[in-house]
Design an enzyme around this catalytic site. Structure first.
Site, PDB file in Angstrom:
ATOM      1  N   HIS A 325      50.070  69.617  53.293  1.00  0.00           N
ATOM      2  CA  HIS A 325      49.398  70.883  54.168  1.00  0.00           C
ATOM      3  C   HIS A 325      50.343  72.249  54.250  1.00  0.00           C
ATOM      4  CE1 HIS A 325      52.592  70.317  57.103  1.00  0.00           C
ATOM      5  NE2 HIS A 325      52.257  69.243  57.363  1.00  0.00           N
ATOM      6  N   CYS A 343      55.182  64.534  56.322  1.00  0.00           N
ATOM      7  CA  CYS A 343      54.043  65.282  55.660  1.00  0.00           C
ATOM      8  C   CYS A 343      54.675  65.972  54.123  1.00  0.00           C
ATOM      9  CB  CYS A 343      53.281  66.158  56.145  1.00  0.00           C
ATOM     10  SG  CYS A 343      52.282  65.537  57.400  1.00  0.00           S
TER      11      CYS A 343
END
Length: 417
Positions: A325, A343
């Site tokens: 992301h 992440c």
């Protein structure tokens, strides 16, 4: 039964004239059946176990056909349902009894043809039909993912409506699940648990492949009083081979399309204590906006690790909340250090490009991280982390399944940052 060999009556014909009138009959045996190429009706020579008067047969019971009397015998039996499937059976050596050895299909209509022979060798025939009762318990299959276009790493899933634990019953189910790919591939089903199977090829799907999935279970006996039901088939297509490899050691992600590098992106991955999972993951979906909170992954509110941030261009790779992301707050560390909570973070521009480039089923692989290896099942699609030989051990059709990997518990849906 008298073991004395039967003496067949020798029948002969005498030619009375060169021209035979239309009313002249063919020669007859001692029982009055004409010895012609046309078999006589053998209805009086055989009996059936199937119920009469339109009643339906129990598919759990075998079909039996018996010859009546000492001078008649059965020579052949064929039993076929409306879909063209033949019912297997055995005929005794003396020709007095035929019994089905295969399982009858539930809710089916059968046509049975019986060939006989009388004491003089004259052929007879009898055809009858019967129906079986529908199944009281029907096992159905729901295939996944939804019809559409996917990446080369997309496994096929099969969710069963009822649990199947018995190994023999699992083999029946697995034989009925058909996966056809053009071009063809070597692949195998793997039992995740009693109600779920995954199918994957030995290698990734070929780019551009067309895949059809179906279940030939309708009416098929699976186990004790359990029969298959009707299941909806599935068709998929496969796109280009997109592979993204995030190297936690170099802090860069390399993206390839059909083997050619199309982008190299500076990234940050999980810091110590929150290391990104190593191994192959499959894109599960894409979310333009996600609200990520530290409390969702067990970080206490108000602690030094706490966060509550709006996140854009989020590509999900695990159900527990691992994404690729946009992370504009860590641009200074991207390509340099690992500072995320698990992440793969990158600039907003790079995240937007990645978001637009990949689709569900594409490959995202992390290497050189201190994190654990991606779970095979339960937290997304980690199917490709299991070596092929071990994957095949999860098939009920493989004799030695001792080393079959046990499924993991399905993780809660929670985002991490």
């Amino acid at each position: 039964m008298n073991d004395t060999p039967r003496i067949r009556t020798v029948v002969s014909c005498t030619l009375l004239a060169v021209t035979v009138s239309a009313g002249t009959t063919a020669c007859s045996g001692s029982k009055g059946h004409p010895l012609s190429t046309r078999p006589y009706d053998a209805a009086q020579q055989i009996s059936f176990s199937a119920p009469a008067d339109g009643r339906k047969a129990d598919p759990d019971k075998a079909l039996e056909i018996t010859a009546k009397g000492d001078e008649s015998r059965i020579t052949d039996v064929t039993a076929v349902d409306a879909t063209g499937h033949h019912l297997a059976g055995e005929l005794t050596a003396d020709g007095l009894r035929w019994r089905s050895t295969g399982s009858l299909t539930a809710g089916a209509r059968y046509t049975v043809k019986v060939a006989t022979e009388d004491g003089d060798g004259a052929p007879g025939t009898r055809t009858f039909t019967f129906e079986t009762t529908p199944a009281k318990r029907a096992l159905t299959v729901k295939f996944g993912p939804e019809a559409g276009k996917y990446g080369v790493g997309q496994p096929i899933t099969a969710d069963l409506s009822l649990p199947v634990k018995d190994k023999a019953a699992r083999a029946v189910v697995e034989r009925a699940l058909k996966v056809r790919s053009t071009p063809s591939v070597e692949g195998s089903w793997h039992w995740v648990d009693d109600e779920k199977l995954h199918f994957r090829p030995k290698e990734y799907w070929p780019a551009g492949a067309a895949i059809s999935v179906s279940a030939n279970l309708d009416g098929v006996k699976v186990g004790d009083k359990l029969y298959g039901g009707e299941s909806k088939p599935l068709k998929l297509t496969i796109g280009d081979r997109i592979e993204a490899v995030a190297d936690a050691g170099s802090h860069y992600m390399t993206v390839r399309r059909n083997g050619e590098v199309i982008n190299t992106i500076p990234v940050t991955t999980g810091k110590p204590g929150f290391s990104t999972r190593n191994g192959i993951k499959v894109v599960l979906g894409k979310e333009y906006f996600v609200r990520m909170r530290g409390t969702s992954v067990g970080i206490a509110a108000g602690s030094s690790e706490s966060y509550d941030l709006p996140v854009y261009y989020a590509t999900r790779v695990t159900w527990s909340g691992e994404y690729v992301h946009a992370a504009p707050w860590s641009v200074g560390s991207q390509g340099v250090a690992n500072v995320s909570h698990g992440c793969v973070g990158m600039s907003t521009g790079n995240a937007a490009w990645f978001f637009e480039t990949v689709r569900p089923g594409d490959i995202v692989k992390t290497v050189n991280s201190y994190g654990d290896t991606m779970d095979t099942f339960g937290n997304g699609f980690g199917d490709w982390n299991l070596p092929w030989d071990e994957w095949r051990q999860g098939s009920a059709l493989v004799a030695d399944a001792k080393n079959r990997t046990a499924p993991t518990e399905i993780a809660r849906l929670r985002p991490s940052l």
